[in-house]
Design a protein around this motif. Structure first.
Motif, PDB file in Angstrom:
ATOM      1  N   THR A  34       0.787  -1.225   0.000  1.00  0.00           N
ATOM      2  CA  THR A  34       0.000   0.000   0.000  1.00  0.00           C
ATOM      3  C   THR A  34       0.821   1.278   0.000  1.00  0.00           C
ATOM      4  N   VAL A  35       2.046   1.260   0.496  1.00  0.00           N
ATOM      5  CA  VAL A  35       2.848   2.496   0.535  1.00  0.00           C
ATOM      6  C   VAL A  35       3.068   3.072  -0.861  1.00  0.00           C
ATOM      7  N   PRO A  36       3.454   2.285  -1.868  1.00  0.00           N
ATOM      8  CA  PRO A  36       3.588   2.889  -3.207  1.00  0.00           C
ATOM      9  C   PRO A  36       2.266   3.439  -3.758  1.00  0.00           C
ATOM     10  N   ILE A  37       1.163   2.780  -3.416  1.00  0.00           N
ATOM     11  CA  ILE A  37      -0.141   3.271  -3.866  1.00  0.00           C
ATOM     12  C   ILE A  37      -0.441   4.613  -3.205  1.00  0.00           C
ATOM     13  N   PHE A  38      -0.218   4.712  -1.891  1.00  0.00           N
ATOM     14  CA  PHE A  38      -0.459   5.968  -1.188  1.00  0.00           C
ATOM     15  C   PHE A  38       0.410   7.089  -1.725  1.00  0.00           C
ATOM     16  N   THR A  39       1.680   6.804  -1.987  1.00  0.00           N
ATOM     17  CA  THR A  39       2.570   7.874  -2.458  1.00  0.00           C
ATOM     18  C   THR A  39       2.193   8.356  -3.847  1.00  0.00           C
ATOM     19  N   ARG A  40       1.587   7.510  -4.644  1.00  0.00           N
ATOM     20  CA  ARG A  40       1.155   7.948  -5.977  1.00  0.00           C
ATOM     21  C   ARG A  40      -0.167   8.724  -5.931  1.00  0.00           C
ATOM     22  N   LEU A  41      -1.064   8.318  -5.030  1.00  0.00           N
ATOM     23  CA  LEU A  41      -2.375   8.947  -4.973  1.00  0.00           C
ATOM     24  C   LEU A  41      -2.389  10.253  -4.177  1.00  0.00           C
ATOM     25  N   MET A  42      -1.533  10.374  -3.172  1.00  0.00           N
ATOM     26  CA  MET A  42      -1.549  11.526  -2.285  1.00  0.00           C
ATOM     27  C   MET A  42      -0.466  12.526  -2.676  1.00  0.00           C
ATOM     28  N   SER A  43      -0.732  13.767  -2.333  1.00  0.00           N
ATOM     29  CA  SER A  43       0.309  14.771  -2.520  1.00  0.00           C
ATOM     30  C   SER A  43       1.352  14.610  -1.414  1.00  0.00           C
ATOM     31  N   THR A  44       2.434  15.356  -1.522  1.00  0.00           N
ATOM     32  CA  THR A  44       3.501  15.261  -0.524  1.00  0.00           C
ATOM     33  C   THR A  44       3.003  15.673   0.849  1.00  0.00           C
ATOM     34  N   GLU A  45       2.209  16.750   0.913  1.00  0.00           N
ATOM     35  CA  GLU A  45       1.688  17.216   2.199  1.00  0.00           C
ATOM     36  C   GLU A  45       0.722  16.208   2.811  1.00  0.00           C
ATOM     37  N   GLU A  46      -0.139  15.627   1.980  1.00  0.00           N
ATOM     38  CA  GLU A  46      -1.098  14.649   2.486  1.00  0.00           C
ATOM     39  C   GLU A  46      -0.391  13.406   3.019  1.00  0.00           C
ATOM     40  N   TYR A  47       0.617  12.942   2.298  1.00  0.00           N
ATOM     41  CA  TYR A  47       1.349  11.767   2.759  1.00  0.00           C
ATOM     42  C   TYR A  47       2.135  12.091   4.028  1.00  0.00           C
ATOM     43  N   GLY A  48       2.671  13.297   4.120  1.00  0.00           N
ATOM     44  CA  GLY A  48       3.351  13.719   5.342  1.00  0.00           C
ATOM     45  C   GLY A  48       2.413  13.742   6.529  1.00  0.00           C
ATOM     46  N   THR A  49       1.207  14.248   6.333  1.00  0.00           N
ATOM     47  CA  THR A  49       0.207  14.260   7.402  1.00  0.00           C
ATOM     48  C   THR A  49      -0.154  12.836   7.816  1.00  0.00           C
ATOM     49  N   TYR A  50      -0.287  11.969   6.857  1.00  0.00           N
ATOM     50  CA  TYR A  50      -0.605  10.565   7.130  1.00  0.00           C
ATOM     51  C   TYR A  50       0.505   9.897   7.940  1.00  0.00           C
ATOM     52  N   THR A  51       1.761  10.123   7.571  1.00  0.00           N
ATOM     53  CA  THR A  51       2.859   9.491   8.304  1.00  0.00           C
ATOM     54  C   THR A  51       3.013  10.074   9.701  1.00  0.00           C
ATOM     55  N   VAL A  52       2.711  11.364   9.866  1.00  0.00           N
ATOM     56  CA  VAL A  52       2.739  11.940  11.214  1.00  0.00           C
ATOM     57  C   VAL A  52       1.647  11.310  12.074  1.00  0.00           C
ATOM     58  N   TYR A  53       0.476  11.101  11.491  1.00  0.00           N
ATOM     59  CA  TYR A  53      -0.608  10.426  12.207  1.00  0.00           C
ATOM     60  C   TYR A  53      -0.184   9.024  12.637  1.00  0.00           C
ATOM     61  N   LEU A  54       0.447   8.279  11.730  1.00  0.00           N
ATOM     62  CA  LEU A  54       0.898   6.930  12.076  1.00  0.00           C
ATOM     63  C   LEU A  54       1.965   6.955  13.171  1.00  0.00           C
ATOM     64  N   SER A  55       2.825   7.945  13.140  1.00  0.00           N
ATOM     65  CA  SER A  55       3.842   8.066  14.186  1.00  0.00           C
ATOM     66  C   SER A  55       3.199   8.305  15.542  1.00  0.00           C
ATOM     67  N   TRP A  56       2.230   9.214  15.583  1.00  0.00           N
ATOM     68  CA  TRP A  56       1.523   9.473  16.845  1.00  0.00           C
ATOM     69  C   TRP A  56       0.763   8.232  17.313  1.00  0.00           C
TER      70      TRP A  56
END
Length: 84
Positions: A34-56
């Motif tokens: 799923t990570v390659p799919i997410f990186t293609r579908l989301m913008s850089t900011e959206e993917y950054g927000t998603y990874t920050v959420y996962l970190s929290w």
């Protein structure tokens, strides 16, 4: 002896360890796909927000569960040294 009879002859602890391992591999495999799919579908900011959420989420999981399963396992290994 087929696989089903071998599985049924395992102890409950061995079955739990087997399923924990299988589920761990499945979880890592799903994230690997799923990570390659997410990186293609989301913008850089959206993917950054998603990874920050996962970190929290990971930090809160550690704090709320205190990773008790590791402590329980260590206590059992210390308590039942002769029955490993």
């Amino acid at each position: 002896m087929n696989i089903t009879s071998k599985y049924r002859s395992l102890s409950i602890q061995a079955r739990a360890a087997l399923w924990f391992t299988i589920c761990s591999f499945l979880q890592k495999g799903i994230s690997f796909i799923t990570v390659p799919i997410f990186t293609r579908l989301m913008s850089t900011e959206e993917y950054g927000t998603y990874t920050v959420y996962l970190s929290w989420l990971q930090i809160l999981t550690i704090l709320t569960s205190l990773y008790l399963f590791n402590g329980v396992y260590d206590n059992a290994m210390a308590k039942y040294e002769k029955q490993r």
